[in-house]
Scaffold this active site. Sequence first.
Site, PDB file in Angstrom:
ATOM      1  N   LYS A 190       0.829  -1.224   0.000  1.00  0.00           N
ATOM      2  CA  LYS A 190       0.000   0.000   0.000  1.00  0.00           C
ATOM      3  C   LYS A 190       0.854   1.261   0.000  1.00  0.00           C
ATOM      4  O   LYS A 190       0.438   2.308  -0.513  1.00  0.00           O
ATOM      5  CB  LYS A 190      -1.008  -0.011   1.151  1.00  0.00           C
ATOM      6  CG  LYS A 190      -0.435   0.094   2.566  1.00  0.00           C
ATOM      7  CD  LYS A 190      -0.239   1.493   3.068  1.00  0.00           C
ATOM      8  CE  LYS A 190       0.541   1.547   4.360  1.00  0.00           C
ATOM      9  NZ  LYS A 190       0.926   2.895   4.780  1.00  0.00           N
ATOM     10  N   THR A 247      -4.072   5.501   3.123  1.00  0.00           N
ATOM     11  CA  THR A 247      -2.855   6.149   2.616  1.00  0.00           C
ATOM     12  C   THR A 247      -3.031   6.694   1.201  1.00  0.00           C
ATOM     13  O   THR A 247      -2.283   7.584   0.797  1.00  0.00           O
ATOM     14  CB  THR A 247      -1.645   5.203   2.684  1.00  0.00           C
ATOM     15  OG1 THR A 247      -2.053   3.911   2.348  1.00  0.00           O
ATOM     16  CG2 THR A 247      -1.052   5.163   4.055  1.00  0.00           C
TER      17      THR A 247
HETATM   18  O1  LIG Z   1       1.208   3.272   7.569  1.00  0.00           O
HETATM   19  C1  LIG Z   1       0.669   4.319   7.800  1.00  0.00           C
HETATM   20  C2  LIG Z   1      -0.768   4.441   8.093  1.00  0.00           C
HETATM   21  O2  LIG Z   1      -1.366   3.202   8.256  1.00  0.00           O
HETATM   22  C3  LIG Z   1       1.449   5.570   7.748  1.00  0.00           C
HETATM   23  O3  LIG Z   1       1.509   5.953   6.440  1.00  0.00           O
HETATM   24  P1  LIG Z   1       2.769   6.748   5.902  1.00  0.00           P
HETATM   25  O4  LIG Z   1       3.986   5.929   6.265  1.00  0.00           O
HETATM   26  O5  LIG Z   1       2.559   6.865   4.437  1.00  0.00           O
HETATM   27  O6  LIG Z   1       2.784   8.065   6.602  1.00  0.00           O
END
Ligand SMILES: O=C(CO)COP(=O)(O)O
Length: 326
Positions: A190, A247
């Site tokens: 993701k 995300t």
């Molecule tokens: O894993 C995350 C939310 O579940 C955090 O996302 P980011 O690492 O893209 O900030």
Amino acid sequence: MDTFQAIAVIGAGAWGTALATVAARAGRNVTLWARNADHATRIAASRENPRLPGVRLAPEIVVTSELALAARADMLLVATPAQHLRGTVNMLASHLTKPTPVVACAKGIEHGTHKFMTDVIAEAAPHARPAMLSGPSFADDVARGLPTAVTLAAKDEVLASALVQALGSPTFRPYHSTDIRGVEIGGAAKNVLAIAVGIAVGRKLGASAQAALTTRGFAELSRLGRALGARSETLVGLSGLGDLILTCSSPQSRNFALGLALGRGEQAPAGKLAEGEFTAPVLIELAASQNIEMPVSEAVAAILSGRSTIDAAIDGLLTRPFKAEE
Ligand SMILES: O=C(CO)COP(=O)(O)O
Ligand SMILES: NC(=O)C1=CN([C@@H]2O[C@H](COP(=O)(O)OP(=O)(O)OC[C@H]3O[C@@H](n4cnc5c(N)ncnc54)[C@H](OP(=O)(O)O)[C@@H]3O)[C@@H](O)[C@H]2O)C=CC1
């Protein structure tokens, strides 16, 4: 049932710090380990971590840079970046004197080995009991006590359930699972897909394109997941579809924010860990080794490595042959 009263969080970044607050809220005795002694002293004194500004650490959380002290806990949460997990667990292993659950909280796949997080733990600390925590959860939201739900997976369902009991609270709801691989794939992929969607938003391709890219991203995440034995209910669950939705829709995500900057032709945000940047090349190597097509992830890897411009990558995706939806 083991209550895992003492919990240590290894890695005092944004996520490790948020997880320490979660464990304290669940009534555990919490130790937060920072690799840098000066950082540990400063966090302990100020009760605030600059990596998670505005969040006050509960007075009972012990902050230390002594790994031996942290390793005495009944349950360990490792929240260092994915590519540094092996190094961290290597150091930890010599201090583990019992079959302690070691929960991977990083989202990624190891470069060179193509190993997922719990495989790295199993290799580096053979006596540990590996588990994986992942799902839609921004550190800031979690630390502030906003409601969050995640998946916590271990091979042994009794263990997974006991770990959930130890960490869960009304505002942090882990669901237990035995599908470790499914949980790991969702978390790793993701991040790469969020970069793609961020790029599309940065290029002002529109809300319809954002939805299409997220959905086709989910299709390729699921293809890889199925090939590697993930269960479909995991892929459509919190750690798969749930985290992808989060995300791919919020600039609060560092991966989405990286894509957004790239799409706008701006500099990437400085000092922000976007795991997708590191996962992209290894994800597409892994997919190729399984004969799985991941065109969106491939486009992200090509853009990040400089093998493609953003416009060429978008053209490439839009001119693929029409096909059945699967
Ligand atoms: O894993 C995350 C939310 O579940 C955090 O996302 P980011 O690492 O893209 O900030
Ligand atoms: N932030 C979030 O919302 C979420 C993050 N995650 C995942 O958690 C993991 C960590 O992210 P996050 O905490 O946000 O990142 P941060 O950048 O906030 O912190 C990273 C932490 O890892 C430490 N670190 C860096 N390199 C090493 C190393 N070689 N050995 C030991 N420790 C090291 C850093 O130490 P130092 O401070 O000394 O540099 C820092 O404490 C990532 O895989 C991320 O995907 C998962 C869910 C949510």
